[in-house]
Scaffold this motif. Sequence first.
Motif, PDB file in Angstrom:
ATOM      1  N   GLU A 113       0.683  -1.231  -0.013  1.00  0.00           N
ATOM      2  CA  GLU A 113      -0.119   0.015  -0.017  1.00  0.00           C
ATOM      3  C   GLU A 113       0.909   1.370  -0.149  1.00  0.00           C
ATOM      4  O   GLU A 113       0.676   2.166  -0.745  1.00  0.00           O
ATOM      5  N   HIS A 114       1.790   1.376   0.972  1.00  0.00           N
ATOM      6  CA  HIS A 114       2.684   2.537   1.073  1.00  0.00           C
ATOM      7  C   HIS A 114       3.714   2.711  -0.200  1.00  0.00           C
ATOM      8  O   HIS A 114       3.732   3.843  -0.623  1.00  0.00           O
ATOM      9  N   ALA A 115       4.211   1.471  -0.566  1.00  0.00           N
ATOM     10  CA  ALA A 115       5.205   1.352  -1.662  1.00  0.00           C
ATOM     11  C   ALA A 115       4.382   2.118  -3.106  1.00  0.00           C
ATOM     12  O   ALA A 115       5.052   2.918  -3.660  1.00  0.00           O
ATOM     13  N   THR A 116       3.262   1.547  -3.149  1.00  0.00           N
ATOM     14  CA  THR A 116       2.620   2.064  -4.396  1.00  0.00           C
ATOM     15  C   THR A 116       2.078   3.384  -4.230  1.00  0.00           C
ATOM     16  O   THR A 116       2.163   4.319  -5.352  1.00  0.00           O
ATOM     17  N   GLU A 117       1.679   3.812  -3.130  1.00  0.00           N
ATOM     18  CA  GLU A 117       1.560   5.359  -2.920  1.00  0.00           C
ATOM     19  C   GLU A 117       2.579   6.111  -3.385  1.00  0.00           C
ATOM     20  O   GLU A 117       2.500   7.199  -3.853  1.00  0.00           O
ATOM     21  N   ALA A 118       3.842   5.669  -2.855  1.00  0.00           N
ATOM     22  CA  ALA A 118       5.094   6.468  -2.857  1.00  0.00           C
ATOM     23  C   ALA A 118       5.565   6.454  -4.518  1.00  0.00           C
ATOM     24  O   ALA A 118       6.081   7.411  -5.031  1.00  0.00           O
ATOM     25  N   ILE A 119       5.310   5.329  -5.303  1.00  0.00           N
ATOM     26  CA  ILE A 119       5.769   5.341  -6.783  1.00  0.00           C
ATOM     27  C   ILE A 119       4.803   5.809  -7.720  1.00  0.00           C
ATOM     28  O   ILE A 119       5.160   6.173  -8.842  1.00  0.00           O
ATOM     29  N   GLU A 120       3.576   5.541  -7.405  1.00  0.00           N
ATOM     30  CA  GLU A 120       2.453   5.918  -8.651  1.00  0.00           C
ATOM     31  C   GLU A 120       2.619   7.150  -9.194  1.00  0.00           C
ATOM     32  O   GLU A 120       2.876   8.243  -8.396  1.00  0.00           O
ATOM     33  N   ILE A 121       2.466   7.431 -10.286  1.00  0.00           N
ATOM     34  CA  ILE A 121       2.704   8.459 -11.264  1.00  0.00           C
ATOM     35  C   ILE A 121       1.649   9.781 -10.779  1.00  0.00           C
ATOM     36  O   ILE A 121       1.901  10.964 -10.653  1.00  0.00           O
ATOM     37  N   ARG A 122       0.457   9.410 -10.454  1.00  0.00           N
ATOM     38  CA  ARG A 122      -0.639  10.224  -9.973  1.00  0.00           C
ATOM     39  C   ARG A 122      -0.263  10.995  -8.739  1.00  0.00           C
ATOM     40  O   ARG A 122      -0.912  12.040  -8.429  1.00  0.00           O
ATOM     41  N   ASN A 123       0.674  10.520  -7.911  1.00  0.00           N
ATOM     42  CA  ASN A 123       1.238  11.103  -6.608  1.00  0.00           C
ATOM     43  C   ASN A 123       2.552  11.915  -6.747  1.00  0.00           C
ATOM     44  O   ASN A 123       2.796  12.712  -5.896  1.00  0.00           O
ATOM     45  N   ARG A 124       2.879  12.142  -8.157  1.00  0.00           N
ATOM     46  CA  ARG A 124       4.210  12.755  -8.212  1.00  0.00           C
ATOM     47  C   ARG A 124       3.768  14.166  -8.186  1.00  0.00           C
ATOM     48  O   ARG A 124       4.901  14.890  -7.686  1.00  0.00           O
ATOM     49  N   LYS A 125       2.885  14.655  -8.449  1.00  0.00           N
ATOM     50  CA  LYS A 125       2.565  16.204  -8.136  1.00  0.00           C
ATOM     51  C   LYS A 125       2.676  16.492  -6.403  1.00  0.00           C
ATOM     52  O   LYS A 125       3.234  17.792  -6.545  1.00  0.00           O
ATOM     53  N   ASP A 126       1.997  15.589  -6.024  1.00  0.00           N
ATOM     54  CA  ASP A 126       2.538  15.858  -4.488  1.00  0.00           C
ATOM     55  C   ASP A 126       3.741  16.133  -4.161  1.00  0.00           C
ATOM     56  O   ASP A 126       4.255  16.942  -3.236  1.00  0.00           O
ATOM     57  N   ILE A 127       4.694  15.223  -4.535  1.00  0.00           N
ATOM     58  CA  ILE A 127       6.110  15.324  -4.214  1.00  0.00           C
ATOM     59  C   ILE A 127       6.716  16.468  -4.979  1.00  0.00           C
ATOM     60  O   ILE A 127       7.595  16.953  -4.353  1.00  0.00           O
ATOM     61  N   GLU A 128       6.488  16.815  -6.094  1.00  0.00           N
ATOM     62  CA  GLU A 128       6.910  18.079  -6.922  1.00  0.00           C
ATOM     63  C   GLU A 128       6.523  19.381  -5.893  1.00  0.00           C
ATOM     64  O   GLU A 128       7.451  20.161  -6.036  1.00  0.00           O
ATOM     65  N   GLN A 129       5.395  19.318  -5.508  1.00  0.00           N
ATOM     66  CA  GLN A 129       5.063  20.539  -4.596  1.00  0.00           C
ATOM     67  C   GLN A 129       5.633  20.623  -3.462  1.00  0.00           C
ATOM     68  O   GLN A 129       6.008  21.871  -3.082  1.00  0.00           O
ATOM     69  N   LYS A 130       6.092  19.481  -2.697  1.00  0.00           N
ATOM     70  CA  LYS A 130       6.935  19.311  -1.379  1.00  0.00           C
ATOM     71  C   LYS A 130       8.436  20.081  -1.578  1.00  0.00           C
ATOM     72  O   LYS A 130       8.761  20.695  -0.894  1.00  0.00           O
ATOM     73  N   PHE A 131       8.703  19.869  -3.012  1.00  0.00           N
ATOM     74  CA  PHE A 131      10.317  20.230  -3.122  1.00  0.00           C
ATOM     75  C   PHE A 131      10.478  21.436  -3.928  1.00  0.00           C
ATOM     76  O   PHE A 131      11.612  21.859  -4.332  1.00  0.00           O
ATOM     77  N   ALA A 132       9.199  22.034  -4.589  1.00  0.00           N
ATOM     78  CA  ALA A 132       9.345  23.175  -5.372  1.00  0.00           C
ATOM     79  C   ALA A 132       9.945  24.367  -4.781  1.00  0.00           C
ATOM     80  O   ALA A 132      10.960  24.953  -5.686  1.00  0.00           O
ATOM     81  N   SER A 133       9.625  24.792  -3.694  1.00  0.00           N
ATOM     82  CA  SER A 133      10.318  25.885  -3.053  1.00  0.00           C
ATOM     83  C   SER A 133      11.818  25.689  -2.831  1.00  0.00           C
ATOM     84  O   SER A 133      12.728  26.660  -3.091  1.00  0.00           O
ATOM     85  N   TYR A 134      12.232  24.434  -2.300  1.00  0.00           N
ATOM     86  CA  TYR A 134      13.677  24.137  -2.458  1.00  0.00           C
ATOM     87  C   TYR A 134      14.206  24.233  -3.565  1.00  0.00           C
ATOM     88  O   TYR A 134      15.449  24.839  -3.653  1.00  0.00           O
ATOM     89  N   TRP A 135      13.761  23.826  -4.651  1.00  0.00           N
ATOM     90  CA  TRP A 135      14.451  23.779  -5.993  1.00  0.00           C
ATOM     91  C   TRP A 135      14.383  25.208  -6.519  1.00  0.00           C
ATOM     92  O   TRP A 135      15.575  25.551  -7.147  1.00  0.00           O
ATOM     93  N   ILE A 136      13.515  26.114  -6.142  1.00  0.00           N
ATOM     94  CA  ILE A 136      13.722  27.610  -6.443  1.00  0.00           C
ATOM     95  C   ILE A 136      15.063  27.925  -5.858  1.00  0.00           C
ATOM     96  O   ILE A 136      15.702  28.880  -6.547  1.00  0.00           O
ATOM     97  N   ASN A 137      15.432  27.671  -4.601  1.00  0.00           N
ATOM     98  CA  ASN A 137      16.598  28.210  -3.965  1.00  0.00           C
ATOM     99  C   ASN A 137      17.921  27.200  -4.434  1.00  0.00           C
ATOM    100  O   ASN A 137      19.099  27.909  -4.524  1.00  0.00           O
ATOM    101  N   TYR A 138      17.708  26.246  -4.707  1.00  0.00           N
ATOM    102  CA  TYR A 138      18.702  25.218  -4.991  1.00  0.00           C
ATOM    103  C   TYR A 138      18.328  24.412  -6.437  1.00  0.00           C
ATOM    104  O   TYR A 138      18.062  23.246  -6.384  1.00  0.00           O
TER     105      TYR A 138
END
Length: 650
Positions: free
Chosen positions: A166-191
Amino acid sequence: MSKKIDLGVEKDHIESLTKAGGITAISELIWNSLDADASVIEIETKRNKLDGIESITIKDNGHGIDYSKAQDVFGRLGGSQKKLSSTSPNGRHYHGKEGKGRYKSLALGDLVQFKSTYKNSDSFKQFTITLDRNHLSYSDFSDLKTLPKGTGKSGFEVLIQNVNLEHATEAIEIRNRKDIEQKFASYWINYPDFSISFNGNKLEFESLIKNTDSTDVLIEKEDLSYKFDIKVIEWNFDIKKKTYLCNTKGVPFKEINLGIRATIPISIFIQSVYIEKLHRENILDLQEMDEIVQLAHDKAKVFAREYVRKRLHQYSGEFIKGLKEKGLYPYTETADSLIEESKRQVFDIVALQVNEYLPDFEDQQDKSKKFTLTLIKEALEKDSNALRKILTEVIELPDEKREELVEILEETSLSSVIDTMTEIKNRLKFLNGLEELIYNKEENKNVLERKHLHKIITNETWIFGDEYTYGVDDVTLKTVLKEYLKHLGREDFEETVSTEENDELQIIPDVCLWRQFPQGIPGQKTNLIIELKKPRVDAGPDELSQIKLYASRVSRDRRFPKEKTKWKFLLVTKDIKSDIEYELEQTDRRYGHVLASDLVDVHVLTWGHIISEARTRFEYIKEKLNLNLMDNEKNLEYLKTKYREYLPKE
C-alpha cells in the motif's frame, strides 16, 4: 567483522517513528539525499512476475557518510550531525535535524539496507547498515571495506525489501508525483542544481510552476520584530492546496491547510528563521498556539487572496475581450475613477468564474448572457451583499465556487473600496440633490416638511453626523419619553407614560434619533430631536420659540435624568430671518448654538450649513479618488428616483 549497535531506547518508541504514508516516507529519503549535497537522485523499482513491487532503490551521488559518523547517527536517536550545523558542506540548508527520517523508510518495507560510499584520502570506502522491523532495537553494521583504487564514487543507496504494498504503491504511482513535486518546489527555486527521477522519469519543476510572487512581512511582539518571507507558487496542474512552514531557503518543516478558498492551484510558503527555531526546539507542531506564526499565516492568507484576485483578473482578459466584441459587456463608457476601475475589475473576475463554472452559460444565447452580466453589474453598483444574493438566488453558481468567489472579493481591498466609495459617491449625490430640492423654487414649492422632507431625512440620518442612528419619527414627546424609558431598561414605562401629567408632552417634533456615547459612563445617551420646516419657511421668532418650548418641556421633566441623558434640539430651515440672527451668533459657542445647559442644547441651522458640513466630510476623499459626480440636474434626478414615493407628483 559486522556488528550490531543497540539504540538504547524502547522498541515501541522506534516503532512510532516508522509510521508514515508512502509519500512522506519517500520524501524523507529524498531529503536525506539533498542534505548530503546530492545533485542526482534516482528512484527505481523492481517488479516481480505478477507485476507487484518487489523492491525500491533510492540512489544518490552525495558525499555519503563515513563509518564513524554513521555509528553515531544510526547508533542512537538524535545523533545526527545536522544538530551541530544548519547547512551542509556545500551550503544547502538542512531539512532534518535528528536523524529520525531514516526510520520512515520502514513504512515502505520491513527490511531496509543503507549503503554508504565515501572518499577517504585517495580511495573510496564502503559499508552497509541494515534496519529490520523484526529487530528494531539495533542497527546491523557490515565491515568497512576499501574499494580498489580507481573504482567507486561517493554516494548513498537505500534498498527497501519486503515492501508494504500500500505505502510503496503510494510512493511510486505517477498520480502522486505532483504531491512530491509540490513538496520540493520551493527548495528547488533556491537550489536548482539537482534532479529527481522515478524509473528514469525526471521531475520537471520549471515546467510545473506557472507563476510565483512573494513579499515579506514584519511581525512585532514585545519590542521584537520577526521577518517572514511569503511566497505563492501557482502550478500548471491541480494540486492539494497546502501552506508550508519553511526555513529561509524554502526547506519545508511542516505542512498545514492552505487557509483560504482558491479557484486556482496555489501553494503558500512561509519562510523564516523563526520557523526554523521552532523546528529545532521541537515545538513547530504547536504552531497553532504560537501567536507570531499565526499572525504570519494571517498575513500570508491576505497576500494569497490578493494574488488569486489579480491572477483571475488577468485570466479574464481574453474572455472580456470577446464580450466587448459581441456587445455583451455592460460597461460602455471608459472608467474615469478608481471606483469605476475597481468595479470593472471585480466584474471581470465574477464574469469569468460564472462562464467557467455555471452549467451551460457558454451555450446560452447572447440575449440571455447579457441579462446575466447586467444583473452582476447592477449588484456591484450596490454592494458585495447584493452580489452574493445575485450569485445565489438568480445565477445559481455552485455553492463551493460561489463561496470561493465571495471570499476573494470580501477578503481583499476591492470589495471594501467599491462598497465605501459607492457609499461616498451616493452620499455626495444625495447632498447635491437635496440642495437643489430645497433651494430651487420650482422644485420646492410643493414640498412639505412632515409629508415629504422628513420621510427622506429619516433614511439619511448620517447628514447630521455618522454617529446617529434612526430612532422614531413623527411622534409626540410623550412617545419619545416612552421610547427613552424602554431603552433605560424600565419595565413600568407604559404606566409611567400614560399618566395625565404627560399631557403637555403631546407636541409633535418631526424626527427623533439617539445614539450611545462611545466614551464616558455606560448607558449615557445623546438624543437628537429635529424640527424640520418646509423649504418655503425661514426660521424666525415663532420657529425659535417652538424649538425652545420642546427643550423646556424636556428639561422640566425629571424622568429625563441629566446624569444619564443629554438632549440636542435642532431646528432646520432654508434661511434665517434677521429678527433672530443675533441669537445665533453667541460669543462663547459655535454659530447656531442658541441655548446651552447641562441637560439641553438647542441649535438653529440652515440646510445650507448642514449640507456644507456633511459635504466637507466626504469631499476630500472624493477629490483624492477622482470620483466624478453628475451635474445638479442629474443629482436631483437621483434623489427623486430613490425617494419617488415620498415626493409630490410633478
